[in-house]
Scaffold this motif. Structure first.
Motif, PDB file in Angstrom:
ATOM      1  N   ALA A 187      35.427  38.608  49.309  1.00  0.00           N
ATOM      2  CA  ALA A 187      36.273  38.589  49.261  1.00  0.00           C
ATOM      3  C   ALA A 187      37.725  38.281  48.096  1.00  0.00           C
ATOM      4  O   ALA A 187      38.797  38.271  48.233  1.00  0.00           O
ATOM      5  CB  ALA A 187      36.520  37.798  50.875  1.00  0.00           C
ATOM      6  N   PRO A 188      37.232  37.412  47.530  1.00  0.00           N
ATOM      7  CA  PRO A 188      37.498  36.689  46.160  1.00  0.00           C
ATOM      8  C   PRO A 188      38.266  37.603  45.744  1.00  0.00           C
ATOM      9  O   PRO A 188      39.100  37.298  44.946  1.00  0.00           O
ATOM     10  CB  PRO A 188      37.219  35.392  46.496  1.00  0.00           C
ATOM     11  CG  PRO A 188      36.192  35.369  46.634  1.00  0.00           C
ATOM     12  CD  PRO A 188      35.263  36.006  47.956  1.00  0.00           C
ATOM     13  N   VAL A 189      37.833  38.472  45.455  1.00  0.00           N
ATOM     14  CA  VAL A 189      38.446  39.788  44.453  1.00  0.00           C
ATOM     15  C   VAL A 189      39.846  40.058  44.887  1.00  0.00           C
ATOM     16  O   VAL A 189      40.386  40.231  43.872  1.00  0.00           O
ATOM     17  CB  VAL A 189      37.251  40.830  43.901  1.00  0.00           C
ATOM     18  CG1 VAL A 189      37.349  41.698  45.729  1.00  0.00           C
ATOM     19  CG2 VAL A 189      37.474  41.885  43.149  1.00  0.00           C
ATOM     20  N   LEU A 190      40.279  40.112  46.017  1.00  0.00           N
ATOM     21  CA  LEU A 190      41.300  40.124  46.623  1.00  0.00           C
ATOM     22  C   LEU A 190      42.780  39.454  45.097  1.00  0.00           C
ATOM     23  O   LEU A 190      43.368  40.286  44.503  1.00  0.00           O
ATOM     24  CB  LEU A 190      41.689  40.013  47.659  1.00  0.00           C
ATOM     25  CG  LEU A 190      41.389  41.183  48.172  1.00  0.00           C
ATOM     26  CD1 LEU A 190      40.176  41.835  48.678  1.00  0.00           C
ATOM     27  CD2 LEU A 190      42.714  41.233  49.784  1.00  0.00           C
ATOM     28  N   HIS A 191      42.427  38.333  45.319  1.00  0.00           N
ATOM     29  CA  HIS A 191      42.922  36.536  45.133  1.00  0.00           C
ATOM     30  C   HIS A 191      42.966  37.250  42.692  1.00  0.00           C
ATOM     31  O   HIS A 191      43.372  37.419  42.258  1.00  0.00           O
ATOM     32  CB  HIS A 191      42.693  36.114  45.120  1.00  0.00           C
ATOM     33  CG  HIS A 191      43.824  34.949  44.429  1.00  0.00           C
ATOM     34  ND1 HIS A 191      43.101  33.811  43.372  1.00  0.00           N
ATOM     35  CD2 HIS A 191      45.418  34.099  44.383  1.00  0.00           C
ATOM     36  CE1 HIS A 191      44.155  32.875  42.706  1.00  0.00           C
ATOM     37  NE2 HIS A 191      45.478  33.301  43.164  1.00  0.00           N
ATOM     38  N   GLN A 192      41.427  37.347  42.800  1.00  0.00           N
ATOM     39  CA  GLN A 192      41.355  37.788  41.859  1.00  0.00           C
ATOM     40  C   GLN A 192      41.701  39.150  40.959  1.00  0.00           C
ATOM     41  O   GLN A 192      42.332  38.110  39.288  1.00  0.00           O
ATOM     42  CB  GLN A 192      39.215  37.683  40.998  1.00  0.00           C
ATOM     43  CG  GLN A 192      38.682  36.358  41.024  1.00  0.00           C
ATOM     44  CD  GLN A 192      37.340  37.406  41.712  1.00  0.00           C
ATOM     45  OE1 GLN A 192      36.594  38.335  41.284  1.00  0.00           O
ATOM     46  NE2 GLN A 192      36.550  35.958  42.277  1.00  0.00           N
ATOM     47  N   ALA A 193      41.861  39.657  41.950  1.00  0.00           N
ATOM     48  CA  ALA A 193      42.872  40.981  40.763  1.00  0.00           C
ATOM     49  C   ALA A 193      44.024  41.150  40.802  1.00  0.00           C
ATOM     50  O   ALA A 193      45.027  41.000  40.003  1.00  0.00           O
ATOM     51  CB  ALA A 193      42.304  42.302  42.098  1.00  0.00           C
ATOM     52  N   LEU A 194      44.899  39.887  41.485  1.00  0.00           N
ATOM     53  CA  LEU A 194      46.038  39.652  41.859  1.00  0.00           C
ATOM     54  C   LEU A 194      46.903  38.715  40.728  1.00  0.00           C
ATOM     55  O   LEU A 194      47.582  38.714  39.804  1.00  0.00           O
ATOM     56  CB  LEU A 194      47.003  39.218  42.665  1.00  0.00           C
ATOM     57  CG  LEU A 194      46.866  39.644  44.516  1.00  0.00           C
ATOM     58  CD1 LEU A 194      46.973  38.964  45.202  1.00  0.00           C
ATOM     59  CD2 LEU A 194      47.602  41.461  44.396  1.00  0.00           C
ATOM     60  N   ALA A 195      45.786  37.878  40.486  1.00  0.00           N
ATOM     61  CA  ALA A 195      45.861  36.103  39.281  1.00  0.00           C
ATOM     62  C   ALA A 195      45.560  37.763  38.189  1.00  0.00           C
ATOM     63  O   ALA A 195      46.330  37.521  36.780  1.00  0.00           O
ATOM     64  CB  ALA A 195      44.657  35.645  39.477  1.00  0.00           C
ATOM     65  N   ALA A 196      44.867  38.215  38.020  1.00  0.00           N
ATOM     66  CA  ALA A 196      44.379  39.865  36.210  1.00  0.00           C
ATOM     67  C   ALA A 196      46.309  40.214  36.522  1.00  0.00           C
ATOM     68  O   ALA A 196      46.358  40.701  35.202  1.00  0.00           O
ATOM     69  CB  ALA A 196      43.047  40.829  36.419  1.00  0.00           C
ATOM     70  N   GLY A 197      46.705  40.609  37.683  1.00  0.00           N
ATOM     71  CA  GLY A 197      47.996  41.282  37.258  1.00  0.00           C
ATOM     72  C   GLY A 197      48.757  40.797  37.172  1.00  0.00           C
ATOM     73  O   GLY A 197      49.682  40.763  36.521  1.00  0.00           O
ATOM     74  N   ALA A 198      49.129  38.767  37.682  1.00  0.00           N
ATOM     75  CA  ALA A 198      50.346  38.201  37.331  1.00  0.00           C
ATOM     76  C   ALA A 198      49.985  37.707  35.296  1.00  0.00           C
ATOM     77  O   ALA A 198      50.526  37.839  34.573  1.00  0.00           O
ATOM     78  CB  ALA A 198      49.425  36.776  38.014  1.00  0.00           C
ATOM     79  N   ALA A 199      48.830  38.167  35.190  1.00  0.00           N
ATOM     80  CA  ALA A 199      48.740  37.678  33.714  1.00  0.00           C
ATOM     81  C   ALA A 199      48.783  38.742  32.862  1.00  0.00           C
ATOM     82  O   ALA A 199      49.378  38.528  30.887  1.00  0.00           O
ATOM     83  CB  ALA A 199      47.122  37.756  33.689  1.00  0.00           C
TER      84      ALA A 199
END
Length: 298
Positions: A202-214
């Motif tokens: 499940a944490p991959v959702l936020h990891q993906a969003l953080a990568a997009g924000a970066a």
């Protein structure tokens, strides 16, 4: 703490409440994310010699559930929720039953408009009609000065703000940034549905969003592509309903690759039988700082 289960009990209690009245609408199954809302409500109501009132509604609203969704199994933990409210210095809890909120068929409902038919509205038809209808009814019954919502439900937040503006309700809407577990997963009452292997993914959702924000300095396409690359690491365990970049104020999709400014990167995905949503506020364009978690109330 006053606990009202009927409209009559609520009306009697409301007549004695000190202002400002700050409402936190919930469906119960309260967790640390809700606690953050309650604490912000307490700050807004005040804690001095003449504090205002923190009111919480606990109601699992059937109007926002489709026939194939989890209305029957949605967590209902009223006694525990009341203890949480008491610990967070809530003054009034309104916990009605379905017949109290809807004594007859609800024939008049709130149309969420165009922004209610995309993203969550596309995958959950009728969802925002049900949400806005119950929120408007709660506003009418509780008559708050301020209402507090979580940024995790960013599309809902945008639509509630639009409803308040369009109907001239005169209620201030306050947003609280998303509360997360240590590994980044946004807290949700539905996280209880996850199996141990699903919880690990499940944490991959936020990891993906953080990568997009970066990657947001590179523009909309760069942000979305960076997020997609991280989501791909989950393989077949994750079924993505949408990954979208939307304008922060209107929640309309960002369609121009030259777009710069405030936006929200949002995702909804399924892990087994559990559907999760998340989002982060971002700044798109050259020289922008990327993720902007503290811009939740813009």
């Amino acid at each position: 703490m006053i606990v009202a289960g009927t409209r009559a009990e609520l009306a009697a209690a409301r007549a004695r409440l000190a202002g400002p009245v700050v409402l936190v609408p919930t469906m119960g199954a309260l967790h640390d994310g809700h606690r953050a809302l309650l604490r912000r409500a307490r700050e807004l109501a005040g804690t001095g010699a003449r504090p205002g009132t923190v009111a919480v509604s606990i109601f699992v609203n059937p109007l926002q559930f489709a026939p194939n969704e989890d209305l029957d199994r949605y967590p209902r933990t009223l006694n525990e929720d009341l203890r949480t409210c008491a610990a967070e210095h809530v003054d009034l809890v309104f916990a009605p039953g379905v017949r109290e909120m809807y004594p007859a068929q609800q024939l008049v409902t709130v149309d969420p408009g165009p922004a209610g038919g995309i993203l969550e509205g596309e995958f959950r038809p009728g969802f925002f009609r049900g949400v806005l209808t119950v929120v408007l009814k709660l506003f009418s019954l509780v008559r708050p000065d301020v209402a507090v919502f979580g940024q995790k439900d960013a599309q809902q937040l945008a639509l509630v703000r639009q409803m308040v503006a369009d109907f001239a309700l005169g209620i201030e809407i306050e947003a609280v940034p998303t509360v997360r577990a240590a590994d980044g997963l946004a807290l949700s009452s539905r996280n209880k549905y996850l199996s141990s292997p699903e919880r690990a993914v499940a944490p991959v959702l936020h990891q993906a969003l953080a990568a997009g924000a970066a990657a947001a300095a590179g523009g909309p396409r760069a942000a979305l592509e960076a997020a997609r690359r991280v989501l791909a690491l989950a393989g077949g365990a994750l079924t993505v309903d949408y990954l979208a970049l939307v304008e922060r104020g209107t929640y309309g999709p960002v369609r121009d690759d030259a777009f710069e400014g405030a936006a929200v990167l949002a995702i909804a995905a399924r892990l087994g039988g559990t559907r999760l949503i998340d989002n982060v506020p971002v700044q798109i364009g050259a020289g922008q700082p990327g993720m902007a978690e503290h811009a939740a109330d813009d």
